[in-house]
Scaffold this motif. Structure first.
Motif, mmCIF file in Angstrom:
data_model
loop_
_atom_site.group_PDB
_atom_site.id
_atom_site.type_symbol
_atom_site.label_atom_id
_atom_site.label_comp_id
_atom_site.label_asym_id
_atom_site.label_seq_id
_atom_site.Cartn_x
_atom_site.Cartn_y
_atom_site.Cartn_z
ATOM 1 N N VAL A 160 1.180 -1.099 -0.066
ATOM 2 C CA VAL A 160 -0.206 0.144 -0.491
ATOM 3 C C VAL A 160 0.250 1.418 0.161
ATOM 4 N N ASP A 161 1.805 1.510 0.792
ATOM 5 C CA ASP A 161 2.522 2.473 1.229
ATOM 6 C C ASP A 161 4.079 2.138 1.674
ATOM 7 N N GLY A 162 4.644 0.974 0.772
ATOM 8 C CA GLY A 162 5.943 1.381 0.617
ATOM 9 C C GLY A 162 6.538 1.098 2.137
ATOM 10 N N GLU A 163 5.637 1.130 3.063
ATOM 11 C CA GLU A 163 6.747 0.736 4.353
ATOM 12 C C GLU A 163 6.333 -0.324 4.904
ATOM 13 N N THR A 164 6.886 -0.624 6.329
ATOM 14 C CA THR A 164 6.561 -2.174 6.511
ATOM 15 C C THR A 164 6.167 -1.595 8.109
ATOM 16 N N ILE A 165 6.185 -2.567 8.979
ATOM 17 C CA ILE A 165 5.575 -2.812 10.861
ATOM 18 C C ILE A 165 6.470 -2.955 11.364
ATOM 19 N N ASP A 166 6.952 -2.231 11.901
ATOM 20 C CA ASP A 166 8.111 -2.846 13.092
ATOM 21 C C ASP A 166 7.868 -3.467 14.203
ATOM 22 N N TRP A 167 7.457 -5.342 13.852
ATOM 23 C CA TRP A 167 7.563 -5.876 14.496
ATOM 24 C C TRP A 167 8.075 -6.174 16.106
ATOM 25 N N VAL A 168 7.700 -6.362 17.260
ATOM 26 C CA VAL A 168 8.593 -6.246 18.147
ATOM 27 C C VAL A 168 8.139 -7.249 19.092
ATOM 28 N N LEU A 169 8.914 -8.721 19.673
ATOM 29 C CA LEU A 169 8.353 -9.148 20.493
ATOM 30 C C LEU A 169 9.020 -9.237 21.900
ATOM 31 N N VAL A 170 8.528 -8.850 22.961
ATOM 32 C CA VAL A 170 8.718 -8.425 24.126
ATOM 33 C C VAL A 170 8.412 -10.165 25.114
ATOM 34 N N ARG A 171 9.093 -10.252 25.290
ATOM 35 C CA ARG A 171 8.876 -11.306 26.588
ATOM 36 C C ARG A 171 8.775 -10.683 27.705
ATOM 37 N N ASN A 172 7.450 -11.055 28.504
ATOM 38 C CA ASN A 172 6.831 -10.903 29.684
ATOM 39 C C ASN A 172 6.949 -12.121 31.029
ATOM 40 N N ARG A 173 6.503 -11.194 31.716
ATOM 41 C CA ARG A 173 6.415 -11.719 33.052
ATOM 42 C C ARG A 173 7.538 -12.689 33.149
ATOM 43 N N ILE A 174 8.912 -12.177 32.510
ATOM 44 C CA ILE A 174 10.215 -12.436 33.440
ATOM 45 C C ILE A 174 10.587 -13.155 34.795
ATOM 46 N N SER A 175 11.226 -14.457 35.040
ATOM 47 C CA SER A 175 11.133 -14.231 36.148
ATOM 48 C C SER A 175 12.413 -13.800 36.877
ATOM 49 N N MET A 176 12.726 -13.436 37.896
ATOM 50 C CA MET A 176 13.366 -13.262 38.463
ATOM 51 C C MET A 176 15.154 -13.676 38.041
ATOM 52 N N LEU A 177 14.591 -14.732 38.853
ATOM 53 C CA LEU A 177 16.074 -15.659 38.905
ATOM 54 C C LEU A 177 16.272 -16.697 37.395
ATOM 55 N N GLY A 178 17.561 -16.539 36.919
ATOM 56 C CA GLY A 178 17.935 -17.054 35.884
ATOM 57 C C GLY A 178 17.574 -18.698 35.547
ATOM 58 N N SER A 179 17.339 -19.340 34.367
ATOM 59 C CA SER A 179 17.665 -20.488 34.759
ATOM 60 C C SER A 179 17.292 -21.240 33.098
ATOM 61 N N ARG A 180 17.715 -22.159 33.536
ATOM 62 C CA ARG A 180 17.405 -23.228 31.771
ATOM 63 C C ARG A 180 16.555 -22.790 30.839
ATOM 64 N N ASN A 181 15.441 -22.792 31.577
ATOM 65 C CA ASN A 181 13.836 -22.516 30.338
ATOM 66 C C ASN A 181 14.324 -21.261 30.456
ATOM 67 N N ALA A 182 14.701 -19.975 30.554
ATOM 68 C CA ALA A 182 14.911 -18.761 30.640
ATOM 69 C C ALA A 182 15.910 -18.516 29.503
ATOM 70 N N ARG A 183 16.859 -19.097 29.887
ATOM 71 C CA ARG A 183 17.313 -18.943 28.471
ATOM 72 C C ARG A 183 17.275 -19.416 26.847
ATOM 73 N N GLN A 184 16.609 -20.856 27.556
ATOM 74 C CA GLN A 184 16.462 -21.834 26.113
ATOM 75 C C GLN A 184 15.010 -20.858 25.287
ATOM 76 N N VAL A 185 14.163 -20.322 26.326
ATOM 77 C CA VAL A 185 12.341 -19.611 26.119
ATOM 78 C C VAL A 185 13.577 -18.343 24.844
ATOM 79 N N HIS A 186 14.980 -17.738 25.764
ATOM 80 C CA HIS A 186 15.207 -16.625 25.412
ATOM 81 C C HIS A 186 15.921 -16.864 23.256
#
Length: 280
Positions: free
Chosen positions: A175-201
């Protein structure tokens, strides 16, 4: 639809409980406090969480005699006639009128969408300049973006929602030659690092690369948001309980939202008024 003068931020994800409405409302109030003109649209006719947030805020302000910024807000109901074609035409008309009422009078238009596919949700995505997709910090929640290989975590099939976004981006480009800036936002991030958190990232990083979008850290899981919703307040509003306002959780949540706004790379035009005093 024709492009608007306002920068359109759509908060979308076809999975409930990802923090869409809380994120959308906090973005709106933050930008209002910063002196920008903001309008909001809720196209979730079933849950109406964003609209309830706005109503709670107005009621609390009236009850306590407070003067706080509020967006110009619209709630758009779905059409429920027998004809799908007629329903879609009616929804397009009401959506167009709502956007047309504010498009040249605000700096930002923020649209909150439901956790399921609707015509109004698709219309909203097609109008986005910035698309914010909150995703809970869990491998289960990543299925909204892609089906993953259970052993490697590598995306093997694009989800319905991702295909919807890709279609909206392609149409926007045509339509106008522009694109949508799509941003994936990690919400409800655990306060503690974990293997699951690293894998999600790592998995989100792969998905972002595959789909041509960006990734940003969002907001940690905090009890404070549950207490603020009934009174329509945000972490940027002054609260009556000084101890709560001074708490590390409150201050951290504010900074997380500031960081999120910075990560979105929004166009921040000249303010039409002086910013209000934000909580430190």
């Amino acid at each position: 639809m024709a492009r608007t003068g306002a920068h359109v931020i759509v908060v979308g994800n076809e999975k409930g409980g990802s923090g869409k409405s809380t994120t959308a409302f906090h973005l709106a109030i933050y930008l209002l406090f910063e002196g920008y003109r903001v309008a909001t649209i809720d196209v979730d006719s079933r849950q109406q969480t964003f609209t309830h947030y706005v109503r709670n805020r107005r009621a609390h302000m009236q009850e306590r005699g407070l003067s706080l910024p509020n967006p110009k807000h619209f709630h758009l109901p779905s059409a429920w006639g027998d004809s799908i074609k007629e329903n879609q035409r009616a929804e397009f008309d009401i959506f167009r009128r709502a956007v047309g009422e504010v498009e040249d009078n605000v700096d930002f238009l923020i649209i909150d969408t439901p956790g399921f596919d609707t015509n109004l949700s698709r219309l909203s995505h097609s109008l986005a300049d910035t698309l914010v997709t909150p995703v809970n910090d869990s491998l289960i929640d990543l299925n909204v973006l892609a089906r993953l290989d259970p052993d490697t975590g590598v995306p093997i099939e694009t989800s319905h929602y991702s295909r919807l976004v890709q279609k909206a981006r392609s149409e926007r480009l045509a339509v106008d030659g522009e694109t949508i800036d799509w941003v994936l936002v990690r919400n409800r991030i655990s306060m503690l690092g974990s293997r699951n958190a690293r894998q999600v990232h790592a998995t989100l990083d792969t998905i972002a690369s595959r789909f041509g979008c960006r990734m940003a850290d969002g907001i940690a899981e905090r009890v404070i948001f549950r207490s603020l919703f009934p009174i329509g307040m945000t972490v940027f509003d002054p609260v009556e309980d000084a101890a709560a306002e001074a708490s590390s959780s409150h201050a951290s949540a504010r900074q997380e939202y500031r960081n999120l706004v910075a990560a979105l790379n929004l166009p921040l035009p000249h303010r039409f008024r002086e910013p209000m005093r934000l909580s430190a």
